[in-house]
Design an enzyme around this catalytic site. Structure first.
Site, PDB file in Angstrom:
ATOM      1  N   LYS A  12       1.186 -11.916  -1.910  1.00 40.80           N
ATOM      2  CA  LYS A  12       0.115 -11.680  -0.924  1.00 40.80           C
ATOM      3  C   LYS A  12      -0.292 -12.962  -0.228  1.00 40.80           C
ATOM      4  O   LYS A  12      -0.650 -12.942   0.943  1.00 40.80           O
ATOM      5  CB  LYS A  12      -1.097 -11.023  -1.589  1.00 40.80           C
ATOM      6  CG  LYS A  12      -0.861  -9.549  -1.873  1.00 40.80           C
ATOM      7  CD  LYS A  12      -2.168  -8.770  -1.891  1.00 40.80           C
ATOM      8  CE  LYS A  12      -1.906  -7.289  -2.035  1.00 40.80           C
ATOM      9  NZ  LYS A  12      -3.076  -6.520  -2.399  1.00 40.80           N
ATOM     10  N   LYS A  69       9.593  -2.271  -2.638  1.00 38.08           N
ATOM     11  CA  LYS A  69       8.858  -1.069  -3.063  1.00 38.08           C
ATOM     12  C   LYS A  69       8.244  -0.353  -1.855  1.00 38.08           C
ATOM     13  O   LYS A  69       7.895  -0.999  -0.860  1.00 38.08           O
ATOM     14  CB  LYS A  69       7.797  -1.425  -4.116  1.00 38.08           C
ATOM     15  CG  LYS A  69       6.620  -2.189  -3.592  1.00 38.08           C
ATOM     16  CD  LYS A  69       5.508  -2.277  -4.647  1.00 38.08           C
ATOM     17  CE  LYS A  69       4.296  -2.942  -4.010  1.00 38.08           C
ATOM     18  NZ  LYS A  69       3.117  -3.018  -4.786  1.00 38.08           N
ATOM     19  N   LYS A 115       2.583   0.911   2.186  1.00 35.34           N
ATOM     20  CA  LYS A 115       1.987   1.310   3.468  1.00 35.34           C
ATOM     21  C   LYS A 115       2.274   0.293   4.569  1.00 35.34           C
ATOM     22  O   LYS A 115       2.178   0.611   5.736  1.00 35.34           O
ATOM     23  CB  LYS A 115       0.485   1.488   3.300  1.00 35.34           C
ATOM     24  CG  LYS A 115      -0.160   0.201   2.839  1.00 35.34           C
ATOM     25  CD  LYS A 115      -1.583   0.332   2.461  1.00 35.34           C
ATOM     26  CE  LYS A 115      -2.127  -1.005   2.032  1.00 35.34           C
ATOM     27  NZ  LYS A 115      -1.801  -1.471   0.721  1.00 35.34           N
TER      28      LYS A 115
HETATM   29  P1  TYM Z   1      -2.143  -0.353  -5.885  1.00 39.39           P
HETATM   30  O1  TYM Z   1      -3.357   0.114  -5.179  1.00 39.39           O
HETATM   31  O2  TYM Z   1      -1.235  -1.298  -5.172  1.00 39.39           O
HETATM   32  O3  TYM Z   1      -1.235   0.853  -6.361  1.00 39.39           O
HETATM   33  C1  TYM Z   1      -1.798   1.935  -7.053  1.00 39.39           C
HETATM   34  C2  TYM Z   1      -0.848   2.519  -8.063  1.00 39.39           C
HETATM   35  O4  TYM Z   1       0.351   3.000  -7.433  1.00 39.39           O
HETATM   36  C3  TYM Z   1       1.484   2.383  -8.035  1.00 39.39           C
HETATM   37  N1  TYM Z   1       2.479   2.140  -6.980  1.00 39.39           N
HETATM   38  C4  TYM Z   1       3.758   2.491  -7.062  1.00 39.39           C
HETATM   39  N2  TYM Z   1       4.447   3.116  -8.037  1.00 39.39           N
HETATM   40  C5  TYM Z   1       5.761   3.358  -7.798  1.00 39.39           C
HETATM   41  N3  TYM Z   1       6.399   2.992  -6.661  1.00 39.39           N
HETATM   42  C6  TYM Z   1       5.730   2.365  -5.659  1.00 39.39           C
HETATM   43  N4  TYM Z   1       6.355   2.019  -4.540  1.00 39.39           N
HETATM   44  C7  TYM Z   1       4.349   2.078  -5.835  1.00 39.39           C
HETATM   45  N5  TYM Z   1       3.403   1.486  -5.074  1.00 39.39           N
HETATM   46  C8  TYM Z   1       2.262   1.518  -5.787  1.00 39.39           C
HETATM   47  C9  TYM Z   1       0.962   1.071  -8.614  1.00 39.39           C
HETATM   48  O5  TYM Z   1       1.779   0.591  -9.647  1.00 39.39           O
HETATM   49  C10 TYM Z   1      -0.400   1.477  -9.102  1.00 39.39           C
HETATM   50  O6  TYM Z   1      -0.334   2.102 -10.354  1.00 39.39           O
HETATM   51  N6  TYM Z   1      -4.325  -3.695  -8.781  1.00 39.39           N
HETATM   52  C11 TYM Z   1      -4.024  -2.286  -8.639  1.00 39.39           C
HETATM   53  C12 TYM Z   1      -5.264  -1.417  -8.568  1.00 39.39           C
HETATM   54  C13 TYM Z   1      -6.185  -1.611  -9.715  1.00 39.39           C
HETATM   55  C14 TYM Z   1      -6.014  -1.134 -11.041  1.00 39.39           C
HETATM   56  C15 TYM Z   1      -7.150  -1.563 -11.757  1.00 39.39           C
HETATM   57  C16 TYM Z   1      -4.999  -0.408 -11.665  1.00 39.39           C
HETATM   58  C17 TYM Z   1      -7.374  -2.263  -9.663  1.00 39.39           C
HETATM   59  N7  TYM Z   1      -7.956  -2.241 -10.905  1.00 39.39           N
HETATM   60  C18 TYM Z   1      -7.299  -1.259 -13.127  1.00 39.39           C
HETATM   61  C19 TYM Z   1      -5.152  -0.101 -13.021  1.00 39.39           C
HETATM   62  C20 TYM Z   1      -6.293  -0.542 -13.738  1.00 39.39           C
HETATM   63  C21 TYM Z   1      -3.244  -2.117  -7.359  1.00 39.39           C
HETATM   64  O7  TYM Z   1      -3.305  -2.914  -6.461  1.00 39.39           O
HETATM   65  O8  TYM Z   1      -2.550  -0.965  -7.284  1.00 39.39           O
END
Ligand code: TYM
Length: 337
Positions: free
Chosen positions: A117, A199, A202
């Site tokens: 990022k 991956k 968006k």
């Molecule tokens: P985030 O918002 O980027 O993604 C949310 C969830 O979706 C999964 N994910 C994917 N899984 C498979 N293939 C993909 N292309 C893909 N893109 C996203 C991510 O692995 C995630 O499970 N930091 C976290 C959000 C967060 C969080 C937490 C998660 C904040 N606090 C506490 C668990 C516990 C994040 O940015 O996910």
């Protein structure tokens, strides 16, 4: 480490920084929904995390509420799952500050997401981007979660959370439960349709299937999906040499439950011309009822706000217990009641 409920506790969140997509659904939400009866569940919109990257305030507000509607439409019943906005539970920010003081600069510097990022947003490498995993650790540890169901890309963040909790417990005794990442066998990493080695995200909308995409849009995106870097038009699972096909097979397999061998047999002698529309069709069949239900719920703001309010109350009750314990342990004077 209180969780009087007999069930193990699950907790996870997604940033409302964009619309939810198929990667979020297969890597995370579908697994949450499938296990709602088995666990004690806490799921939130990680809105505090989103402002590490600049957001348009009105869009963030709209997306946060829409995301809640989409969680429910994906099968997260608010009766069985505590659904809430992260910013409605101040304990997240409060614990994050304390944990910042128990997290090392060096360990945060190693985080892949920070490196990615900060390369992408060179004009805004803010401190929040750097300490992001500490807030995420606070999210998890406040609830004494047993499992954190996430996609593969978040595993490193759950690991640092475990390290921070272990360090804190080492000083103060058993304050935090040490959580386990809970990563699905299928769907843990869905790649972009136009960039099959990155991956699905968006940030590349042409290769990203959003939960709210209509069948026409989904068909068009699959038609343009990159299938091959070799010239053999056959359906074979070869992640190295045919990452685009492997990704489509992974999506198809996750949604239909078929193994790669079964898919290869089903499409034997048929080429991408037959396979791509077949994948589009199972995706459309899965997402259409979700989109329709989400559209209905998104119009019912009063209901969504009541879910948020109830969720925040239930979440705060659990979170504040942990926060009070931490405040006492580190030596803060408790206010007279
Ligand atoms: P985030 O918002 O980027 O993604 C949310 C969830 O979706 C999964 N994910 C994917 N899984 C498979 N293939 C993909 N292309 C893909 N893109 C996203 C991510 O692995 C995630 O499970 N930091 C976290 C959000 C967060 C969080 C937490 C998660 C904040 N606090 C506490 C668990 C516990 C994040 O940015 O996910």
């Amino acid at each position: 480490m209180e969780n009087n409920n007999q069930k193990k506790r699950m907790l996870s969140g997604i940033q409302p920084s964009g619309d939810l997509h198929l990667g979020n659904y297969l890597g995370a939400i579908s697994n949450w929904a499938a296990r709602a009866d088995e666990f004690d569940n806490y799921y939130f919109m990680a809105d505090l995390h989103t402002i590490t990257v600049r957001q348009e305030p009105a869009d963030l507000r709209r997306r946060s509420l829409n995301q809640l509607a989409q969680y429910i439409a994906c099968g997260l019943d608010p009766e069985k799952n505590v659904l809430f906005m992260q910013s409605h539970v101040p304990a997240h920010s409060q614990l994050a500050w304390v944990l910042n003081c128990y997290t090392m600069f060096g360990e945060l510097s190693r985080m892949t997401q920070f490196k990615d990022k900060s390369a992408k947003h060179k004009d805004n490498i803010n401190a929040g981007l750097f300490t992001y995993p500490v807030l995420m650790a606070a999210d998890i540890l406040l609830y004494q979660a047993d499992y954190v169901p996430v996609g593969e890309d978040q595993k490193q963040h759950v690991e640092i959370c475990r390290d921070i909790a272990t360090r804190f417990n080492g000083i103060y005794g058993d304050v935090f439960k040490i959580p386990e990442p809970y990563i699905p066998k299928a769907g843990a990493r869905i790649y972009g349709l136009t960039t099959p080695t990155d991956k699905m995200s968006k940030s590349i909308p042409d290769g990203c299937i959003f939960l709210m995409d209509t069948p026409d849009v989904i068909n068009r995106k699959f038609k343009r999906a990159i299938t091959d870097s070799d010239t053999v038009n056959c359906i074979r699972y070869d992640k190295e040499n045919k990452p685009g096909v492997a990704n489509l097979m992974n999506i198809y397999s996750t949604l239909t439950g078929q193994s790669f061998e079964q898919i290869e047999a089903e499409f034997e002698g048929k080429g991408y011309g037959a396979f791509k529309p077949a994948v589009a069709e199972v995706v459309i069949d899965t997402l259409t009822p979700i989109r329709e239900e989400a559209e209905r719920l998104m119009k019912d703001k009063a209901y969504l706000n009541s879910v948020c309010k109830d969720g925040a109350e239930r979440a705060s009750y659990v979170a504040n217990k942990t926060l009070n314990k931490v405040y006492k342990k580190v030596g803060f004077l408790m206010p007279e009641r």
